[in-house]
Write an enzyme that holds these catalytic residues in place. Structure first.
Site, mmCIF file in Angstrom:
data_model
loop_
_atom_site.group_PDB
_atom_site.id
_atom_site.type_symbol
_atom_site.label_atom_id
_atom_site.label_comp_id
_atom_site.label_asym_id
_atom_site.label_seq_id
_atom_site.Cartn_x
_atom_site.Cartn_y
_atom_site.Cartn_z
ATOM 1 C CE LYS A 35 4.979 -6.140 -1.162
ATOM 2 N NZ LYS A 35 6.103 -6.670 -0.190
ATOM 3 C CE1 TYR A 255 -26.124 4.963 10.004
ATOM 4 C CE2 TYR A 255 -23.905 5.418 9.121
ATOM 5 C CZ TYR A 255 -25.189 4.990 8.967
ATOM 6 O OH TYR A 255 -25.755 5.025 8.057
HETATM 7 C C1 LIG Z 1 7.197 -5.664 -0.069
HETATM 8 C C2 LIG Z 1 8.491 -6.292 0.029
HETATM 9 C C3 LIG Z 1 9.622 -5.214 0.009
HETATM 10 C C4 LIG Z 1 9.638 -3.859 0.046
HETATM 11 O O1 LIG Z 1 9.297 -3.707 1.576
HETATM 12 P P1 LIG Z 1 9.067 -2.056 1.947
HETATM 13 O O2 LIG Z 1 8.920 -2.258 3.555
HETATM 14 O O3 LIG Z 1 7.935 -1.458 1.382
HETATM 15 O O4 LIG Z 1 10.144 -1.390 1.529
HETATM 16 C C5 LIG Z 1 11.063 -5.948 -0.193
HETATM 17 N N1 LIG Z 1 11.094 -7.088 -0.485
HETATM 18 C C6 LIG Z 1 10.055 -8.027 -0.445
HETATM 19 C C7 LIG Z 1 10.419 -9.558 -0.482
HETATM 20 C C8 LIG Z 1 9.032 -7.619 -0.173
HETATM 21 O O5 LIG Z 1 8.091 -8.571 -0.350
#
Ligand SMILES: *Cc1c(COP(=O)(O)O)cnc(C)c1O
Length: 359
Positions: A35, A255
């Site tokens: 994702k 800055y």
């Molecule tokens: C993002 C996500 C993961 C992966 O998590 P990590 O900590 O990056 O391994 C697994 N399951 C779901 C439902 C997620 O949303």
């Protein structure tokens, strides 16, 4: 790209990390979580490199569309399920699996007219309290899924952990216990583990694991870094020195004039800033590699530039190579200096940067 800042993606490291994941959980299938543009690494690029993953997990239909358009044939799971009922026919067309986590999605599925039955993953809330059906509703949900002609009759079951990165936190054990109690008699495939659970809690591996972060070569633990777990960083954020100043004791830098030279010293200017995704909250002292030598960020990050203390690299000159995180400079460390987590830094790298693949 004339700008010297760029993101280097090491595809060999990505493949290595998937292999490493399989060593941690040899009996489980792997749903690689990609994702958020594969945590900033490029969705199609990562999917094509990890083409032997058993499935991919994405957040939304747009991401799945992009994968299918890139000719990715693997199983794809929509982790938040359908958002609108009009999405369902497209979901069926693209052969996507869907998570079902609430009443409204269940109703959407019951009321739809689809050509094809969908594979569903029923999400149970065992203590994270974000998505998922409460355990005491789960039996009823299963019954309704059984009676629903739009879904395949072998749902898969999932839950998600809130604290798997803390080995001593009892919540994970409790979540595991609740999930197992509910699943005991059900002969369906099950999934629980994110990266932290893959490493910390082998008893949660089940039929499918769902690693994200560790695939990108980053440690999900609060302490330590990826190499402790045999993982290799995939993303390196690189830039160059574009100016060197020789400042006098007492001169302020950048800055707000928040940082003053404690002595006469060389200061370098780097062609990357918060407009590229470098965290503006990174404190003075955040490590930066100049010609592979550790130096320190000084003063505030600007939109397109950073300033670096060159006392450890007094001969550094325009065009010299800078690494902001990645190979030889763990992103975990940079995240700590910026009061954030590696996830946020990786997702935040800006698409204005050139992406270069290696391996
Ligand atoms: C993002 C996500 C993961 C992966 O998590 P990590 O900590 O990056 O391994 C697994 N399951 C779901 C439902 C997620 O949303």
């Amino acid at each position: 790209m004339t700008r010297p800042s760029r993101v280097v993606i090491d595809k060999q490291a990505l493949k290595h990390n998937l292999q490493r994941v399989r060593e941690y959980a040899p009996k489980s299938k792997v749903m690689a979580i990609i994702k958020a543009d594969a945590y900033g690494h490029g969705l199609a690029r990562v999917a094509q490199t990890l083409n032997n993953a058993d499935a991919f997990g994405v957040a939304c239909l747009e991401e799945a569309e992009e994968l299918r358009a890139a000719n990715v044939k693997n199983t794809i799971v929509l982790l938040e399920g359908p958002h609108k009922s009009i999405d369902l026919s497209r979901i069926a067309e693209l052969h996507l699996d869907v998570v079902v986590h609430n009443e409204s999605q269940l109703e959407m599925l019951e009321q739809a007219t689809l050509d094809k039955a969908l594979q569903v993953w029923i999400k149970i809330d065992t203590g994270m309290h974000r998505l998922g059906f409460p355990i005491d509703k789960a039996d009823e949900v299963l019954k309704r899924i059984k009676n629903c002609t739009n879904v395949k009759q072998t749902p898969k079951l999932m839950t998600h952990f809130a604290t798997a990165n803390e080995q001593a936190n009892l919540l994970t054990k409790n979540q595991l216990k609740r999930f197992n109690l509910f699943c005991e008699e059900l002969d369906y495939e099950k999934t629980m583990a994110n990266s932290a659970a893959v490493i910390n809690f082998p008893e949660t591996h089940a039929d499918w694991i769902r690693p994200g972060l560790m695939l990108y070569g980053v440690s999900p633990m609060k302490e330590g870094s990826a190499s402790d777990h045999g993982l290799k960083p995939v993303m390196t954020l690189e830039s160059e020195i574009i100016s060197v100043q020789h400042l006098s004791k007492g001169d302020s830098v950048g800055y707000g004039a928040t940082w003053c030279c404690p002595e006469d010293m060389p200061v370098g200017v780097i062609a990357a800033g918060y407009g590229d995704g470098f965290p503006r909250h990174a404190k003075s002292g955040t490590p930066i590699l100049v010609n592979d030598v550790r130096c320190s960020l000084i003063g505030r990050a600007s939109m397109d530039m950073l300033t670096v203390d060159l006392r450890n690299q007094p001969d550094a000159k325009i065009g010299d190579k800078v690494v902001l995180w990645g190979e030889s400079l763990p992103i975990e460390e940079i995240a700590q200096y910026a009061d954030t987590i590696p996830y946020e830094l990786m997702c935040g790298v800006h698409k204005r940067l050139g992406f270069v693949e290696r391996g």
